[in-house]
Write a protein that holds these residues in place. Structure first.
Motif, PDB file in Angstrom:
ATOM      1  N   VAL A  65      -7.116  13.313  -8.655  1.00  0.00           N
ATOM      2  CA  VAL A  65      -6.733  13.404 -10.062  1.00  0.00           C
ATOM      3  C   VAL A  65      -5.930  14.685 -10.360  1.00  0.00           C
ATOM      4  CG1 VAL A  65      -8.632  11.993 -10.898  1.00  0.00           C
ATOM      5  CG2 VAL A  65      -8.968  14.456 -10.596  1.00  0.00           C
ATOM      6  N   LEU A  66      -6.078  15.702  -9.512  1.00  0.00           N
ATOM      7  CA  LEU A  66      -5.391  16.966  -9.756  1.00  0.00           C
ATOM      8  C   LEU A  66      -4.042  17.076  -9.045  1.00  0.00           C
ATOM      9  CD1 LEU A  66      -8.356  19.513  -9.554  1.00  0.00           C
ATOM     10  CD2 LEU A  66      -7.193  18.674 -11.595  1.00  0.00           C
ATOM     11  N   THR A  67      -3.728  16.081  -8.231  1.00  0.00           N
ATOM     12  CA  THR A  67      -2.449  16.113  -7.532  1.00  0.00           C
ATOM     13  C   THR A  67      -1.290  16.040  -8.526  1.00  0.00           C
ATOM     14  OG1 THR A  67      -3.433  15.038  -5.593  1.00  0.00           O
ATOM     15  CG2 THR A  67      -1.035  14.994  -5.785  1.00  0.00           C
ATOM     16  N   GLY A  68      -0.401  16.982  -8.441  1.00  0.00           N
ATOM     17  CA  GLY A  68       0.741  17.044  -9.355  1.00  0.00           C
ATOM     18  C   GLY A  68       0.396  17.580 -10.736  1.00  0.00           C
ATOM     19  N   ALA A  69      -0.799  18.159 -10.873  1.00  0.00           N
ATOM     20  CA  ALA A  69      -1.232  18.629 -12.200  1.00  0.00           C
ATOM     21  C   ALA A  69      -1.103  20.140 -12.350  1.00  0.00           C
ATOM     22  CB  ALA A  69      -2.675  18.211 -12.456  1.00  0.00           C
ATOM     23  N   ARG A  70      -0.407  20.776 -11.438  1.00  0.00           N
ATOM     24  CA  ARG A  70      -0.342  22.239 -11.490  1.00  0.00           C
ATOM     25  C   ARG A  70       0.210  22.741 -12.824  1.00  0.00           C
ATOM     26  NH1 ARG A  70       3.482  26.283  -7.812  1.00  0.00           N
ATOM     27  NH2 ARG A  70       2.529  28.228  -8.575  1.00  0.00           N
ATOM     28  N   TRP A  71       1.389  22.256 -13.204  1.00  0.00           N
ATOM     29  CA  TRP A  71       2.028  22.761 -14.418  1.00  0.00           C
ATOM     30  C   TRP A  71       1.375  22.211 -15.681  1.00  0.00           C
ATOM     31  CZ3 TRP A  71       4.327  26.912 -13.330  1.00  0.00           C
ATOM     32  CH2 TRP A  71       5.009  27.072 -12.118  1.00  0.00           C
ATOM     33  N   LEU A  72       0.659  21.092 -15.552  1.00  0.00           N
ATOM     34  CA  LEU A  72      -0.077  20.588 -16.709  1.00  0.00           C
ATOM     35  C   LEU A  72      -1.170  21.564 -17.121  1.00  0.00           C
ATOM     36  CD1 LEU A  72      -0.534  16.811 -15.786  1.00  0.00           C
ATOM     37  CD2 LEU A  72       1.139  17.823 -17.334  1.00  0.00           C
TER      38      LEU A  72
ATOM     39  N   GLU B  84      -9.620  23.122  -5.241  1.00  0.00           N
ATOM     40  CA  GLU B  84     -10.300  21.896  -5.643  1.00  0.00           C
ATOM     41  C   GLU B  84      -9.527  20.658  -5.206  1.00  0.00           C
ATOM     42  OE1 GLU B  84     -13.285  21.066  -9.272  1.00  0.00           O
ATOM     43  OE2 GLU B  84     -11.300  21.816  -9.810  1.00  0.00           O
ATOM     44  N   VAL B  85      -8.210  20.711  -5.204  1.00  0.00           N
ATOM     45  CA  VAL B  85      -7.411  19.584  -4.687  1.00  0.00           C
ATOM     46  C   VAL B  85      -7.773  19.326  -3.234  1.00  0.00           C
ATOM     47  CG1 VAL B  85      -5.076  18.903  -4.002  1.00  0.00           C
ATOM     48  CG2 VAL B  85      -5.482  19.835  -6.283  1.00  0.00           C
ATOM     49  N   LYS B  86      -7.878  20.396  -2.461  1.00  0.00           N
ATOM     50  CA  LYS B  86      -8.246  20.265  -1.044  1.00  0.00           C
ATOM     51  C   LYS B  86      -9.648  19.710  -0.888  1.00  0.00           C
ATOM     52  CE  LYS B  86      -8.532  23.009   3.194  1.00  0.00           C
ATOM     53  NZ  LYS B  86      -8.385  24.369   3.793  1.00  0.00           N
ATOM     54  N   GLN B  87     -10.581  20.172  -1.734  1.00  0.00           N
ATOM     55  CA  GLN B  87     -11.973  19.709  -1.634  1.00  0.00           C
ATOM     56  C   GLN B  87     -12.101  18.242  -2.015  1.00  0.00           C
ATOM     57  OE1 GLN B  87     -14.478  21.754  -0.449  1.00  0.00           O
ATOM     58  NE2 GLN B  87     -15.635  19.822  -0.377  1.00  0.00           N
TER      59      GLN B  87
ATOM     60  N   LEU C 115      -8.696  16.260 -18.528  1.00  0.00           N
ATOM     61  CA  LEU C 115      -9.747  17.033 -19.197  1.00  0.00           C
ATOM     62  C   LEU C 115     -11.048  16.247 -19.345  1.00  0.00           C
ATOM     63  CD1 LEU C 115      -7.743  18.874 -22.011  1.00  0.00           C
ATOM     64  CD2 LEU C 115      -8.502  19.749 -19.800  1.00  0.00           C
ATOM     65  N   GLN C 116     -11.029  14.961 -19.083  1.00  0.00           N
ATOM     66  CA  GLN C 116     -12.255  14.157 -19.157  1.00  0.00           C
ATOM     67  C   GLN C 116     -13.167  14.392 -17.957  1.00  0.00           C
ATOM     68  OE1 GLN C 116     -11.152  10.042 -19.647  1.00  0.00           O
ATOM     69  NE2 GLN C 116      -9.967  10.424 -21.524  1.00  0.00           N
ATOM     70  N   TYR C 117     -12.613  14.962 -16.889  1.00  0.00           N
ATOM     71  CA  TYR C 117     -13.396  15.200 -15.675  1.00  0.00           C
ATOM     72  C   TYR C 117     -14.065  16.572 -15.744  1.00  0.00           C
ATOM     73  CZ  TYR C 117     -10.819  11.251 -13.705  1.00  0.00           C
ATOM     74  OH  TYR C 117     -10.284  10.000 -13.484  1.00  0.00           O
ATOM     75  N   ASN C 118     -15.265  16.645 -15.195  1.00  0.00           N
ATOM     76  CA  ASN C 118     -16.000  17.908 -15.135  1.00  0.00           C
ATOM     77  C   ASN C 118     -15.644  18.625 -13.829  1.00  0.00           C
ATOM     78  OD1 ASN C 118     -17.753  20.007 -15.620  1.00  0.00           O
ATOM     79  ND2 ASN C 118     -19.563  18.889 -14.865  1.00  0.00           N
ATOM     80  N   LEU C 119     -14.468  19.253 -13.834  1.00  0.00           N
ATOM     81  CA  LEU C 119     -13.977  19.941 -12.652  1.00  0.00           C
ATOM     82  C   LEU C 119     -13.852  21.433 -12.940  1.00  0.00           C
ATOM     83  CD1 LEU C 119     -11.097  17.460 -11.718  1.00  0.00           C
ATOM     84  CD2 LEU C 119     -13.310  17.656 -10.565  1.00  0.00           C
ATOM     85  N   LYS C 120     -13.898  22.212 -11.874  1.00  0.00           N
ATOM     86  CA  LYS C 120     -13.739  23.665 -12.033  1.00  0.00           C
ATOM     87  C   LYS C 120     -12.353  23.998 -12.603  1.00  0.00           C
ATOM     88  CE  LYS C 120     -16.884  25.136  -8.343  1.00  0.00           C
ATOM     89  NZ  LYS C 120     -16.994  25.893  -7.075  1.00  0.00           N
ATOM     90  N   SER C 121     -11.359  23.231 -12.193  1.00  0.00           N
ATOM     91  CA  SER C 121     -10.003  23.461 -12.691  1.00  0.00           C
ATOM     92  C   SER C 121      -9.927  23.227 -14.192  1.00  0.00           C
ATOM     93  CB  SER C 121      -9.007  22.550 -11.974  1.00  0.00           C
ATOM     94  OG  SER C 121      -8.997  22.793 -10.594  1.00  0.00           O
ATOM     95  N   VAL C 122     -10.622  22.215 -14.654  1.00  0.00           N
ATOM     96  CA  VAL C 122     -10.639  21.911 -16.083  1.00  0.00           C
ATOM     97  C   VAL C 122     -11.337  23.022 -16.853  1.00  0.00           C
ATOM     98  CG1 VAL C 122     -11.541  20.335 -17.827  1.00  0.00           C
ATOM     99  CG2 VAL C 122     -10.500  19.421 -15.746  1.00  0.00           C
ATOM    100  N   ARG C 123     -12.496  23.462 -16.338  1.00  0.00           N
ATOM    101  CA  ARG C 123     -13.229  24.531 -17.011  1.00  0.00           C
ATOM    102  C   ARG C 123     -12.418  25.831 -17.009  1.00  0.00           C
ATOM    103  NH1 ARG C 123     -17.521  22.846 -13.713  1.00  0.00           N
ATOM    104  NH2 ARG C 123     -17.876  24.956 -12.924  1.00  0.00           N
ATOM    105  N   SER C 124     -11.726  26.100 -15.913  1.00  0.00           N
ATOM    106  CA  SER C 124     -10.890  27.305 -15.837  1.00  0.00           C
ATOM    107  C   SER C 124      -9.742  27.234 -16.824  1.00  0.00           C
ATOM    108  CB  SER C 124     -10.359  27.483 -14.413  1.00  0.00           C
ATOM    109  OG  SER C 124     -11.416  27.652 -13.492  1.00  0.00           O
TER     110      SER C 124
ATOM    111  N   ALA D 227      -0.521  13.666 -22.695  1.00  0.00           N
ATOM    112  CA  ALA D 227      -1.364  12.498 -22.428  1.00  0.00           C
ATOM    113  C   ALA D 227      -2.008  12.592 -21.047  1.00  0.00           C
ATOM    114  CB  ALA D 227      -0.527  11.226 -22.533  1.00  0.00           C
ATOM    115  N   LYS D 228      -1.242  13.027 -20.067  1.00  0.00           N
ATOM    116  CA  LYS D 228      -1.770  13.189 -18.715  1.00  0.00           C
ATOM    117  C   LYS D 228      -2.851  14.261 -18.674  1.00  0.00           C
ATOM    118  CE  LYS D 228      -1.892  12.805 -14.194  1.00  0.00           C
ATOM    119  NZ  LYS D 228      -2.488  11.616 -13.526  1.00  0.00           N
ATOM    120  N   LEU D 229      -2.621  15.356 -19.405  1.00  0.00           N
ATOM    121  CA  LEU D 229      -3.616  16.434 -19.439  1.00  0.00           C
ATOM    122  C   LEU D 229      -4.905  15.957 -20.100  1.00  0.00           C
ATOM    123  CD1 LEU D 229      -4.357  19.403 -18.957  1.00  0.00           C
ATOM    124  CD2 LEU D 229      -3.350  19.929 -21.189  1.00  0.00           C
ATOM    125  N   ALA D 230      -4.781  15.146 -21.148  1.00  0.00           N
ATOM    126  CA  ALA D 230      -5.972  14.627 -21.826  1.00  0.00           C
ATOM    127  C   ALA D 230      -6.833  13.805 -20.872  1.00  0.00           C
ATOM    128  CB  ALA D 230      -5.552  13.789 -23.034  1.00  0.00           C
ATOM    129  N   GLU D 231      -6.198  13.060 -19.963  1.00  0.00           N
ATOM    130  CA  GLU D 231      -6.946  12.286 -18.973  1.00  0.00           C
ATOM    131  C   GLU D 231      -7.681  13.210 -18.012  1.00  0.00           C
ATOM    132  OE1 GLU D 231      -4.347   9.644 -16.946  1.00  0.00           O
ATOM    133  OE2 GLU D 231      -3.644   8.627 -18.774  1.00  0.00           O
TER     134      GLU D 231
END
Length: 418
Positions: free
Chosen positions: A271-278, A259-262, A298-307, A292-296
Protein backbone atom coordinates in the motif's frame (compact mmCIF):
# COMPACT_ATOMS: atom_id res chain seq x y z
CA UNK A 1 27.43 63.98 -36.26
CA UNK A 2 31.01 62.66 -36.32
CA UNK A 3 32.22 59.63 -34.40
CA UNK A 4 34.69 61.86 -32.58
CA UNK A 5 31.77 63.84 -31.18
CA UNK A 6 29.99 60.67 -30.05
CA UNK A 7 33.08 59.30 -28.31
CA UNK A 8 33.76 62.61 -26.59
CA UNK A 9 30.14 62.68 -25.40
CA UNK A 10 30.07 59.16 -23.92
CA UNK A 11 33.52 59.39 -22.29
CA UNK A 12 35.18 61.89 -19.99
CA UNK A 13 38.93 61.59 -20.37
CA UNK A 14 40.41 64.72 -18.89
CA UNK A 15 43.67 65.87 -20.46
CA UNK A 16 43.04 63.63 -23.51
CA UNK A 17 41.09 64.07 -26.74
CA UNK A 18 40.11 61.96 -29.74
CA UNK A 19 42.43 62.93 -32.58
CA UNK A 20 40.94 60.87 -35.39
CA UNK A 21 38.84 57.78 -36.18
CA UNK A 22 39.82 55.48 -39.04
CA UNK A 23 39.12 52.01 -40.32
CA UNK A 24 41.68 49.60 -38.92
CA UNK A 25 43.95 48.36 -41.68
CA UNK A 26 44.14 44.63 -42.31
CA UNK A 27 41.43 44.00 -39.69
CA UNK A 28 39.07 41.06 -39.98
CA UNK A 29 36.30 41.52 -38.96
CA UNK A 30 35.92 45.26 -39.49
CA UNK A 31 37.16 47.50 -36.69
CA UNK A 32 37.49 51.19 -35.92
CA UNK A 33 40.76 52.68 -34.71
CA UNK A 34 40.45 55.68 -32.43
CA UNK A 35 43.70 57.60 -32.12
CA UNK A 36 44.04 59.36 -28.78
CA UNK A 37 46.37 62.24 -27.98
CA UNK A 38 47.07 64.31 -24.84
CA UNK A 39 45.99 67.91 -24.63
CA UNK A 40 48.70 70.51 -25.05
CA UNK A 41 48.35 71.60 -21.43
CA UNK A 42 47.75 68.09 -20.07
CA UNK A 43 49.87 66.93 -17.15
CA UNK A 44 51.37 63.46 -16.80
CA UNK A 45 50.22 61.23 -13.95
CA UNK A 46 52.60 58.60 -12.58
CA UNK A 47 51.12 55.09 -12.61
CA UNK A 48 53.09 54.27 -9.48
CA UNK A 49 52.14 57.02 -7.02
CA UNK A 50 49.28 58.72 -8.87
CA UNK A 51 50.87 62.16 -8.64
CA UNK A 52 51.69 64.70 -11.34
CA UNK A 53 55.28 64.09 -12.46
CA UNK A 54 57.64 65.43 -15.18
CA UNK A 55 57.87 63.58 -18.49
CA UNK A 56 60.75 61.29 -19.46
CA UNK A 57 60.15 60.00 -23.00
CA UNK A 58 57.49 58.51 -25.32
CA UNK A 59 57.10 54.96 -26.64
CA UNK A 60 57.82 54.27 -30.29
CA UNK A 61 55.08 51.69 -30.70
CA UNK A 62 51.49 52.60 -29.75
CA UNK A 63 49.44 50.49 -27.34
CA UNK A 64 45.99 49.28 -28.32
CA UNK A 65 43.00 49.21 -25.95
CA UNK A 66 39.67 47.53 -26.73
CA UNK A 67 36.63 49.78 -26.23
CA UNK A 68 32.89 49.02 -26.23
CA UNK A 69 31.81 47.78 -29.72
CA UNK A 70 29.83 50.20 -31.87
CA UNK A 71 27.11 48.78 -34.17
CA UNK A 72 28.78 45.39 -33.91
CA UNK A 73 32.14 46.85 -34.92
CA UNK A 74 35.20 46.47 -32.72
CA UNK A 75 36.52 49.79 -31.42
CA UNK A 76 40.19 50.09 -30.52
CA UNK A 77 41.93 53.02 -28.84
CA UNK A 78 45.46 53.65 -30.13
CA UNK A 79 47.84 55.71 -28.01
CA UNK A 80 51.59 56.33 -27.78
CA UNK A 81 52.28 55.94 -24.07
CA UNK A 82 54.56 58.42 -22.32
CA UNK A 83 56.83 57.75 -19.35
CA UNK A 84 57.47 59.86 -16.27
CA UNK A 85 60.47 60.04 -13.94
CA UNK A 86 60.65 60.72 -10.22
CA UNK A 87 63.31 59.79 -7.64
CA UNK A 88 60.88 57.85 -5.43
CA UNK A 89 59.23 55.87 -8.23
CA UNK A 90 61.91 55.81 -10.89
CA UNK A 91 60.84 55.71 -14.53
CA UNK A 92 57.16 54.73 -14.83
CA UNK A 93 54.55 54.62 -17.58
CA UNK A 94 51.94 57.35 -17.32
CA UNK A 95 48.46 56.62 -16.04
CA UNK A 96 45.68 56.92 -18.61
CA UNK A 97 42.03 57.35 -17.57
CA UNK A 98 40.61 54.65 -19.86
CA UNK A 99 42.68 51.65 -18.66
CA UNK A 100 44.28 50.08 -15.60
CA UNK A 101 47.76 48.62 -15.57
CA UNK A 102 48.74 46.55 -18.58
CA UNK A 103 45.24 45.37 -19.43
CA UNK A 104 44.41 45.60 -23.18
CA UNK A 105 40.77 46.43 -22.36
CA UNK A 106 39.40 49.83 -21.43
CA UNK A 107 37.63 50.23 -18.10
CA UNK A 108 34.30 50.87 -19.84
CA UNK A 109 34.62 47.68 -21.86
CA UNK A 110 35.35 45.63 -18.75
CA UNK A 111 32.23 46.90 -17.02
CA UNK A 112 30.27 46.38 -20.24
CA UNK A 113 31.30 42.70 -20.34
CA UNK A 114 30.78 42.31 -16.59
CA UNK A 115 27.19 43.54 -16.80
CA UNK A 116 26.41 41.13 -19.64
CA UNK A 117 28.05 38.34 -17.62
CA UNK A 118 25.26 38.70 -15.06
CA UNK A 119 22.66 38.03 -17.75
CA UNK A 120 24.37 35.23 -19.65
CA UNK A 121 27.02 32.61 -19.00
CA UNK A 122 30.63 33.72 -19.39
CA UNK A 123 31.00 31.47 -22.41
CA UNK A 124 27.98 33.03 -24.14
CA UNK A 125 29.33 36.53 -23.45
CA UNK A 126 32.73 35.61 -24.92
CA UNK A 127 31.08 34.23 -28.06
CA UNK A 128 28.65 37.15 -28.46
CA UNK A 129 31.37 39.81 -28.26
CA UNK A 130 34.18 37.79 -29.86
CA UNK A 131 36.51 37.85 -26.89
CA UNK A 132 38.18 35.04 -25.00
CA UNK A 133 36.68 33.48 -21.87
CA UNK A 134 39.68 34.81 -19.94
CA UNK A 135 38.83 38.37 -21.00
CA UNK A 136 35.31 37.98 -19.63
CA UNK A 137 36.67 36.52 -16.40
CA UNK A 138 39.12 39.40 -16.10
CA UNK A 139 36.26 41.89 -16.51
CA UNK A 140 34.08 40.19 -13.92
CA UNK A 141 36.99 39.83 -11.52
CA UNK A 142 37.74 43.55 -11.70
CA UNK A 143 34.07 44.44 -11.21
CA UNK A 144 33.87 42.21 -8.14
CA UNK A 145 37.15 43.52 -6.74
CA UNK A 146 35.96 47.13 -7.10
CA UNK A 147 32.55 46.32 -5.65
CA UNK A 148 33.94 44.50 -2.60
CA UNK A 149 36.32 47.36 -1.93
CA UNK A 150 33.56 49.99 -2.08
CA UNK A 151 30.58 48.18 -0.56
CA UNK A 152 29.08 49.42 2.71
CA UNK A 153 29.16 46.92 5.59
CA UNK A 154 27.67 49.20 8.23
CA UNK A 155 24.16 48.72 9.59
CA UNK A 156 24.06 44.92 9.21
CA UNK A 157 21.60 43.54 11.78
CA UNK A 158 20.46 40.14 10.45
CA UNK A 159 22.46 37.41 8.74
CA UNK A 160 21.82 33.86 7.62
CA UNK A 161 24.48 31.14 7.70
CA UNK A 162 24.29 27.96 5.62
CA UNK A 163 26.42 25.46 3.76
CA UNK A 164 26.16 24.47 0.11
CA UNK A 165 27.67 21.48 -1.62
CA UNK A 166 30.46 22.16 -4.08
CA UNK A 167 31.74 19.58 -6.57
CA UNK A 168 31.09 15.89 -6.01
CA UNK A 169 31.30 14.19 -2.65
CA UNK A 170 31.18 15.88 0.74
CA UNK A 171 32.76 19.15 -0.27
CA UNK A 172 31.03 22.22 1.09
CA UNK A 173 31.16 26.00 1.08
CA UNK A 174 30.01 28.18 3.96
CA UNK A 175 27.89 31.11 2.80
CA UNK A 176 26.67 34.08 4.84
CA UNK A 177 23.83 36.29 3.60
CA UNK A 178 22.59 39.63 4.86
CA UNK A 179 18.86 39.33 5.58
CA UNK A 180 17.91 42.88 6.60
CA UNK A 181 14.61 44.24 5.36
CA UNK A 182 16.28 46.87 3.20
CA UNK A 183 19.24 44.78 2.01
CA UNK A 184 19.47 41.12 1.10
CA UNK A 185 22.75 39.98 -0.43
CA UNK A 186 25.65 37.56 -0.26
CA UNK A 187 28.08 38.87 2.35
CA UNK A 188 30.79 36.23 2.51
CA UNK A 189 31.77 32.81 1.23
CA UNK A 190 34.53 30.46 2.35
CA UNK A 191 35.62 26.88 1.68
CA UNK A 192 34.52 24.02 3.96
CA UNK A 193 31.98 24.12 6.79
CA UNK A 194 34.23 23.86 9.82
CA UNK A 195 34.20 26.08 12.87
CA UNK A 196 37.33 27.86 11.70
CA UNK A 197 35.57 28.70 8.43
CA UNK A 198 32.83 30.65 10.20
CA UNK A 199 35.43 32.19 12.51
CA UNK A 200 37.02 33.68 9.39
CA UNK A 201 33.72 35.40 8.59
CA UNK A 202 33.52 37.02 12.01
CA UNK A 203 37.13 38.19 11.69
CA UNK A 204 36.19 39.68 8.31
CA UNK A 205 33.13 41.38 9.80
CA UNK A 206 35.05 42.77 12.76
CA UNK A 207 34.25 42.88 16.48
CA UNK A 208 32.18 46.08 16.37
CA UNK A 209 29.92 44.94 13.53
CA UNK A 210 29.58 41.47 15.09
CA UNK A 211 28.35 43.05 18.34
CA UNK A 212 25.68 44.97 16.41
CA UNK A 213 24.11 41.82 14.96
CA UNK A 214 20.59 41.35 16.30
CA UNK A 215 19.46 38.18 14.50
CA UNK A 216 21.33 35.16 13.12
CA UNK A 217 19.61 32.35 11.27
CA UNK A 218 21.33 29.01 10.69
CA UNK A 219 20.77 25.29 10.41
CA UNK A 220 21.67 22.82 13.16
CA UNK A 221 25.28 22.19 12.14
CA UNK A 222 27.10 22.00 15.48
CA UNK A 223 30.22 23.82 14.30
CA UNK A 224 28.11 26.86 13.38
CA UNK A 225 26.21 26.81 16.67
CA UNK A 226 29.41 26.94 18.73
CA UNK A 227 30.97 29.79 16.76
CA UNK A 228 27.80 31.89 16.77
CA UNK A 229 27.40 31.43 20.55
CA UNK A 230 30.99 32.57 21.02
CA UNK A 231 31.21 35.48 18.57
CA UNK A 232 27.66 36.90 18.59
CA UNK A 233 26.09 35.80 21.85
CA UNK A 234 24.00 39.00 22.04
CA UNK A 235 22.13 38.13 18.83
CA UNK A 236 18.91 36.14 18.75
CA UNK A 237 20.02 32.87 17.16
CA UNK A 238 17.16 31.33 15.21
CA UNK A 239 16.87 27.75 14.02
CA UNK A 240 14.41 28.22 11.24
CA UNK A 241 11.34 26.07 10.62
CA UNK A 242 12.56 25.13 7.14
CA UNK A 243 15.49 23.09 8.49
CA UNK A 244 13.41 21.58 11.27
CA UNK A 245 10.67 20.41 8.93
CA UNK A 246 13.33 19.20 6.51
CA UNK A 247 14.75 16.96 9.25
CA UNK A 248 11.26 15.72 10.08
CA UNK A 249 10.53 14.90 6.43
CA UNK A 250 13.75 12.88 6.22
CA UNK A 251 12.75 10.96 9.36
CA UNK A 252 9.29 10.25 7.88
CA UNK A 253 10.84 9.06 4.62
CA UNK A 254 13.15 6.76 6.58
CA UNK A 255 10.14 5.23 8.36
CA UNK A 256 8.29 4.75 5.07
CA UNK A 257 11.27 3.11 3.31
CA UNK A 258 11.76 0.62 6.16
CA UNK A 259 8.05 -0.19 6.29
CA UNK A 260 7.79 -0.74 2.51
CA UNK A 261 10.57 -3.30 2.83
CA UNK A 262 8.92 -4.95 5.85
CA UNK A 263 5.50 -5.19 4.16
CA UNK A 264 7.09 -6.85 1.14
CA UNK A 265 8.94 -9.38 3.30
CA UNK A 266 5.77 -10.20 5.26
CA UNK A 267 3.73 -10.66 2.08
CA UNK A 268 1.25 -7.84 2.71
CA UNK A 269 -0.32 -5.60 0.09
CA UNK A 270 2.22 -2.91 -1.01
CA UNK A 271 0.00 0.00 0.00
CA UNK A 272 2.97 2.34 0.53
CA UNK A 273 4.60 1.72 -2.83
CA UNK A 274 4.72 5.00 -4.72
CA UNK A 275 3.40 6.91 -1.71
CA UNK A 276 6.57 8.78 -0.85
CA UNK A 277 5.46 12.22 -2.02
CA UNK A 278 1.91 11.65 -0.83
CA UNK A 279 3.20 11.47 2.72
CA UNK A 280 5.78 14.26 2.40
CA UNK A 281 3.69 16.79 0.49
CA UNK A 282 1.53 19.26 2.42
CA UNK A 283 -2.22 18.47 2.08
CA UNK A 284 -2.99 21.95 0.70
CA UNK A 285 -0.50 21.40 -2.12
CA UNK A 286 -1.87 18.04 -3.27
CA UNK A 287 -4.04 17.41 -6.29
CA UNK A 288 -7.49 15.82 -5.93
CA UNK A 289 -6.11 12.49 -7.08
CA UNK A 290 -3.27 12.63 -4.58
CA UNK A 291 -5.62 13.63 -1.76
CA UNK A 292 -7.89 10.67 -2.54
CA UNK A 293 -4.95 8.26 -2.60
CA UNK A 294 -3.65 9.65 0.70
CA UNK A 295 -7.08 9.22 2.29
CA UNK A 296 -6.95 5.51 1.41
CA UNK A 297 -3.49 5.10 2.94
CA UNK A 298 -4.50 6.90 6.15
CA UNK A 299 -7.03 4.14 6.88
CA UNK A 300 -4.18 1.73 7.66
CA UNK A 301 -2.55 1.59 11.08
CA UNK A 302 1.03 1.91 9.86
CA UNK A 303 4.07 3.60 11.35
CA UNK A 304 4.34 5.71 8.20
CA UNK A 305 0.79 6.94 8.67
CA UNK A 306 1.35 7.78 12.33
CA UNK A 307 4.61 9.56 11.46
CA UNK A 308 2.84 11.55 8.75
CA UNK A 309 0.11 12.61 11.20
CA UNK A 310 2.72 13.60 13.77
CA UNK A 311 4.57 15.69 11.19
CA UNK A 312 1.38 17.48 10.12
CA UNK A 313 0.39 17.98 13.74
CA UNK A 314 3.73 19.68 14.43
CA UNK A 315 2.87 22.34 11.83
CA UNK A 316 0.52 23.84 14.44
CA UNK A 317 3.59 24.90 16.41
CA UNK A 318 4.35 27.68 13.91
CA UNK A 319 0.90 29.20 14.39
CA UNK A 320 1.73 30.35 17.92
CA UNK A 321 2.85 33.90 18.57
CA UNK A 322 4.01 33.41 22.16
CA UNK A 323 7.30 31.56 22.84
CA UNK A 324 5.79 30.27 26.10
CA UNK A 325 2.82 28.56 24.48
CA UNK A 326 4.91 27.37 21.58
CA UNK A 327 7.30 25.82 24.11
CA UNK A 328 4.43 23.97 25.85
CA UNK A 329 3.22 22.60 22.52
CA UNK A 330 6.79 21.55 21.64
CA UNK A 331 7.18 19.70 24.96
CA UNK A 332 3.87 17.86 24.53
CA UNK A 333 4.68 16.89 20.94
CA UNK A 334 8.09 15.54 21.97
CA UNK A 335 6.46 13.50 24.73
CA UNK A 336 4.05 11.91 22.25
CA UNK A 337 6.89 11.24 19.81
CA UNK A 338 8.95 9.49 22.49
CA UNK A 339 5.97 7.24 23.30
CA UNK A 340 5.33 6.42 19.64
CA UNK A 341 7.97 3.65 19.55
CA UNK A 342 9.05 4.93 16.12
CA UNK A 343 12.81 5.36 16.32
CA UNK A 344 13.32 8.06 13.61
CA UNK A 345 10.59 10.21 15.19
CA UNK A 346 12.06 9.64 18.64
CA UNK A 347 15.38 10.92 17.29
CA UNK A 348 13.62 14.04 16.04
CA UNK A 349 12.10 14.55 19.49
CA UNK A 350 15.52 14.30 21.14
CA UNK A 351 16.91 16.79 18.66
CA UNK A 352 14.06 19.23 19.30
CA UNK A 353 14.56 18.97 23.05
CA UNK A 354 18.29 19.61 22.77
CA UNK A 355 17.72 22.68 20.58
CA UNK A 356 14.59 23.88 22.36
CA UNK A 357 15.78 27.42 23.17
CA UNK A 358 17.13 28.05 19.69
CA UNK A 359 13.89 26.82 18.12
CA UNK A 360 11.80 29.10 20.34
CA UNK A 361 13.93 32.04 19.22
CA UNK A 362 11.93 31.84 16.01
CA UNK A 363 8.97 33.19 17.99
CA UNK A 364 11.15 35.72 19.81
CA UNK A 365 12.05 37.08 16.37
CA UNK A 366 8.29 37.10 15.65
CA UNK A 367 8.82 35.09 12.49
CA UNK A 368 10.50 38.02 10.76
CA UNK A 369 13.72 36.11 10.15
CA UNK A 370 13.38 33.12 7.87
CA UNK A 371 15.96 30.92 6.23
CA UNK A 372 13.52 30.63 3.35
CA UNK A 373 15.38 33.65 1.99
CA UNK A 374 18.65 31.77 2.50
CA UNK A 375 17.30 28.76 0.61
CA UNK A 376 16.18 31.08 -2.19
CA UNK A 377 19.71 32.45 -2.44
CA UNK A 378 21.08 28.90 -2.40
CA UNK A 379 18.85 27.95 -5.33
CA UNK A 380 20.18 30.93 -7.31
CA UNK A 381 23.70 29.91 -6.32
CA UNK A 382 23.20 26.40 -7.68
CA UNK A 383 21.72 27.82 -10.89
CA UNK A 384 24.77 30.06 -11.37
CA UNK A 385 27.07 27.08 -10.85
CA UNK A 386 25.17 24.88 -13.31
CA UNK A 387 24.98 27.66 -15.89
CA UNK A 388 28.75 27.99 -15.74
CA UNK A 389 29.26 24.20 -15.93
CA UNK A 390 31.16 24.30 -12.65
CA UNK A 391 34.23 26.20 -11.54
CA UNK A 392 37.64 24.63 -11.27
CA UNK A 393 39.08 27.16 -8.84
CA UNK A 394 37.82 28.64 -5.59
CA UNK A 395 38.61 32.14 -6.84
CA UNK A 396 36.45 31.81 -9.96
CA UNK A 397 33.62 30.29 -7.91
CA UNK A 398 33.63 33.13 -5.38
CA UNK A 399 33.94 35.76 -8.13
CA UNK A 400 30.84 34.49 -9.94
CA UNK A 401 28.76 34.32 -6.76
CA UNK A 402 29.73 37.77 -5.49
CA UNK A 403 29.05 39.17 -8.96
CA UNK A 404 25.53 37.78 -9.13
CA UNK A 405 24.40 37.72 -5.49
CA UNK A 406 26.54 40.34 -3.75
CA UNK A 407 24.54 43.44 -4.79
CA UNK A 408 27.89 45.13 -5.31
CA UNK A 409 28.11 48.84 -6.14
CA UNK A 410 29.37 50.13 -9.50
CA UNK A 411 31.22 53.33 -10.37
CA UNK A 412 29.41 56.13 -12.15
CA UNK A 413 30.22 56.60 -15.83
CA UNK A 414 29.44 59.37 -18.27
CA UNK A 415 27.28 56.93 -20.21
CA UNK A 416 25.70 53.52 -19.49
CA UNK A 417 26.43 51.22 -22.42
CA UNK A 418 24.05 48.45 -21.34
Amino acid sequence: MQLKTILNRVTDYKSFVVEKVNWAEDSEPLALEVTMRPRANGRLICSGCGEVRPGYDRAETPRRFEFVPLWGLAVVFVYLMRRVEWPDCGVKVERVPWADGKSPMTIEYKWFLARWARRMSWKEVSEAFRVSWDRVYEAVKQAVSWGLEHRDLDGIEAVGVDEVQWHKGHQYQTVVYQLDENQKRLLWIGPDRKAKTLLRFFRFLGKDRSRRLQFICSDMWQAYLKVIAKKASQAVHVLDRFHIMQRMSKALDKVRAAEVKQLKEDGYEPVLTGARWLLLKRPENQTERQAAKLAEILQYNLKSVRSHLMKEDFQQCWEYTSPTWAGKFLDQWCMRAMRSKIDPMKQIARMLRSKRNLILNWFVAQGKLSSGIVEGFNNKLKLITRKSYGFRTQEAYETALYHNLGALPRPEFTHEFC
